[in-house]
Design a protein around this motif. Structure first.
Motif, PDB file in Angstrom:
ATOM      1  N   ASN A  34       0.877  -1.186  -0.112  1.00  0.00           N
ATOM      2  CA  ASN A  34      -0.088  -0.357   0.278  1.00  0.00           C
ATOM      3  C   ASN A  34       0.804   0.672  -0.571  1.00  0.00           C
ATOM      4  OD1 ASN A  34      -1.485   2.340   0.529  1.00  0.00           O
ATOM      5  ND2 ASN A  34      -2.630   0.773   2.157  1.00  0.00           N
ATOM      6  N   ALA A  37       0.340   4.573   3.163  1.00  0.00           N
ATOM      7  CA  ALA A  37       1.096   4.032   4.769  1.00  0.00           C
ATOM      8  C   ALA A  37      -0.650   4.300   5.871  1.00  0.00           C
ATOM      9  CB  ALA A  37       2.509   4.076   5.371  1.00  0.00           C
ATOM     10  N   TYR A  38      -0.461   3.565   7.240  1.00  0.00           N
ATOM     11  CA  TYR A  38      -0.889   3.752   8.089  1.00  0.00           C
ATOM     12  C   TYR A  38      -0.159   4.692   8.737  1.00  0.00           C
ATOM     13  CZ  TYR A  38      -2.977   3.374  12.232  1.00  0.00           C
ATOM     14  OH  TYR A  38      -4.410   3.077  13.798  1.00  0.00           O
ATOM     15  N   THR A 198      -0.798  -4.498   3.757  1.00  0.00           N
ATOM     16  CA  THR A 198      -1.722  -3.931   3.507  1.00  0.00           C
ATOM     17  C   THR A 198      -1.606  -1.806   4.561  1.00  0.00           C
ATOM     18  OG1 THR A 198      -3.432  -5.464   3.921  1.00  0.00           O
ATOM     19  CG2 THR A 198      -4.121  -3.777   4.504  1.00  0.00           C
ATOM     20  N   TYR A 199      -0.923  -2.561   5.144  1.00  0.00           N
ATOM     21  CA  TYR A 199      -0.545  -0.856   6.117  1.00  0.00           C
ATOM     22  C   TYR A 199       0.028  -0.360   5.355  1.00  0.00           C
ATOM     23  CZ  TYR A 199      -4.450  -3.252   9.645  1.00  0.00           C
ATOM     24  OH  TYR A 199      -5.801  -3.781   9.567  1.00  0.00           O
ATOM     25  N   LYS A 238      -1.962  -1.218  16.894  1.00  0.00           N
ATOM     26  CA  LYS A 238      -3.069   0.386  16.834  1.00  0.00           C
ATOM     27  C   LYS A 238      -3.632   0.103  15.897  1.00  0.00           C
ATOM     28  CE  LYS A 238      -2.361   4.635  17.373  1.00  0.00           C
ATOM     29  NZ  LYS A 238      -3.451   5.174  15.871  1.00  0.00           N
ATOM     30  N   ALA A 239      -3.091  -0.928  14.439  1.00  0.00           N
ATOM     31  CA  ALA A 239      -2.958  -0.642  12.994  1.00  0.00           C
ATOM     32  C   ALA A 239      -4.628  -1.551  13.288  1.00  0.00           C
ATOM     33  CB  ALA A 239      -1.958  -0.717  12.544  1.00  0.00           C
ATOM     34  N   ASP A 242      -7.436  -0.662  14.479  1.00  0.00           N
ATOM     35  CA  ASP A 242      -8.270   0.433  13.148  1.00  0.00           C
ATOM     36  C   ASP A 242      -9.066  -0.070  12.245  1.00  0.00           C
ATOM     37  OD1 ASP A 242      -9.282   2.638  12.578  1.00  0.00           O
ATOM     38  OD2 ASP A 242      -7.077   4.081  12.832  1.00  0.00           O
ATOM     39  N   TRP A 245      -9.906   2.864   9.457  1.00  0.00           N
ATOM     40  CA  TRP A 245      -8.925   3.209   8.539  1.00  0.00           C
ATOM     41  C   TRP A 245      -8.296   1.966   7.717  1.00  0.00           C
ATOM     42  CZ3 TRP A 245      -4.468   0.320   6.561  1.00  0.00           C
ATOM     43  CH2 TRP A 245      -3.855   1.059   5.774  1.00  0.00           C
ATOM     44  N   LEU A 246      -8.802   0.551   7.826  1.00  0.00           N
ATOM     45  CA  LEU A 246      -8.931  -0.644   6.573  1.00  0.00           C
ATOM     46  C   LEU A 246      -9.846  -0.019   5.692  1.00  0.00           C
ATOM     47  CD1 LEU A 246      -7.430  -2.948   6.571  1.00  0.00           C
ATOM     48  CD2 LEU A 246      -9.310  -3.981   7.763  1.00  0.00           C
ATOM     49  N   ALA A 249      -9.242   2.656   3.385  1.00  0.00           N
ATOM     50  CA  ALA A 249      -7.500   2.221   2.529  1.00  0.00           C
ATOM     51  C   ALA A 249      -8.210   1.181   1.479  1.00  0.00           C
ATOM     52  CB  ALA A 249      -7.307   1.796   3.825  1.00  0.00           C
TER      53      ALA A 249
END
Length: 334
Positions: A34, A37-38, A198-199, A238-239, A242, A245-246, A249
């Motif tokens: 990705n 980025a996160y 992914t992140y 944390k990610a 979330d 956010w996912l 994204a």
């Protein structure tokens, strides 16, 4: 005799070696990571000064279990990248017959062969059942082939009858989890999940295996303590929790994939395929296009086994999109 080198994406040193006069900065489209980025949260200095706590490590695995739909956090093993797990799994079994559904990510066959197993590449799903270990990348890298969950469950049952394993690499499943095997995991199946793709944080190196408690315990023992760094644990847990956010994204990168398809379609000779994070371009002009893009400072993924294929990751910045669009237009006008 030295082993044949396996090509991977992300090697800008190789890009600069092949195209020393290319303009900088390079646009690296050779990976399926990705490009947005996160956002890494501020990290306390203590995370770098002490060993990660067992409780925090367990919480990372709990967060992964929640994110992937595992029924028990004890079935999830966190590791410093999925590649480490790919390398370790062959050492948990006696010499076996291993069938890898290909063409696919080459490190699977390489790892099992290097550990002394008999490895064959299967061209069709029906050729996997006679092996002791069957390996499927789902969705597949590089073409995005997706095998439905029911078919995988039938394969796992066929293997289980003689003590076999099914290994499913779901590195690109986060944005398309509908056929993930994790929620209905058979006792003889091992699912691998990647965090960094992914992140957009491949550099912190986190990957997960989801397996029965017995197989998970063997992997955990082989990895040893402190397998994942404290900063990576903090960012990862944390990610993974979330979900907002996912979801955002996923929608944004799906739109990017459609945009990329529109740019590539004029130079493709058959329909494009792949996943949300990368698109596979088939063309007899692929070697010329690879060279043309390289001369313009754009690095894409070529393949040893098939020079008529190129894989494109997603551009991240508006300027990157413009450079790619301009380079493709110049190629078409030649």
């Amino acid at each position: 005799m030295s082993e044949a080198r396996i090509w991977h994406g992300g090697d800008l040193d190789e890009a600069r070696r092949l195209f020393p006069r290319a303009p900088e900065p390079w646009i690296d489209l050779s990976t399926g990571i990705n490009p947005i980025a996160y956002p890494v949260p501020p990290l306390p200095a203590s995370l770098f000064e002490r060993l990660p706590s067992p409780a925090d490590h367990r919480d990372l695995e709990t967060a992964a279990a929640e994110a992937y739909g595992a029924t028990d956090a004890a079935m999830v093993v966190a590791a410093p990248g999925t590649q480490v797990l790919i390398s370790l799994l062959p050492h948990l079994r006696a010499r076996s017959r291993v069938a890898v559904l290909g063409p696919t990510y080459a490190e699977h066959a390489h790892a099992w062969r290097k550990a002394g197993h008999e490895v064959v590449e299967a061209e069709a799903q029906g050729q996997l059942g006679g092996a002791d270990v069957a390996i499927v990348v789902n969705p597949n890298n590089p073409d995005g082939r997706l095998i439905d969950r029911e078919a995988l469950l039938r394969l796992a049952e066929e293997l289980r009858a003689r003590g076999g394993w099914l290994v499913v690499d779901e590195a690109f499943a986060d944005f398309d989890p509908r056929e993930s095997l994790v929620p209905a995991l058979p006792c003889n199946a091992i699912v691998l999940r990647s965090f960094g793709k992914t992140y957009g944080l491949a550099g912190i190196r986190i990957g997960f295996a989801v397996a029965s408690r017995a197989i998970a315990a063997s992997l955990r023992s082989t990895l040893g303590p402190w397998a994942v760094s404290g900063p990576a644990v903090a960012i990862g847990r944390k990610a993974l929790r979330d979900r907002r956010w996912l979801d955002a994204a996923r929608a944004a990168r799906a739109a990017d994939a459609r945009r990329l398809d529109a740019l590539l379609k004029p130079v493709a000779e058959t329909p494009l395929c792949g996943t949300i994070l990368y698109r596979l371009l088939p063309s007899r002009h692929a070697p010329d296009l690879f060279r043309h893009l390289g001369e313009h400072g754009i690095w894409v993924r070529r393949f040893q086994a098939d020079p008529a294929l190129l894989r494109f990751g997603l551009p991240g910045l508006p300027a990157d999109w413009r450079r790619l669009e301009n380079a493709l237009a110049l190629f078409r006008s030649r």
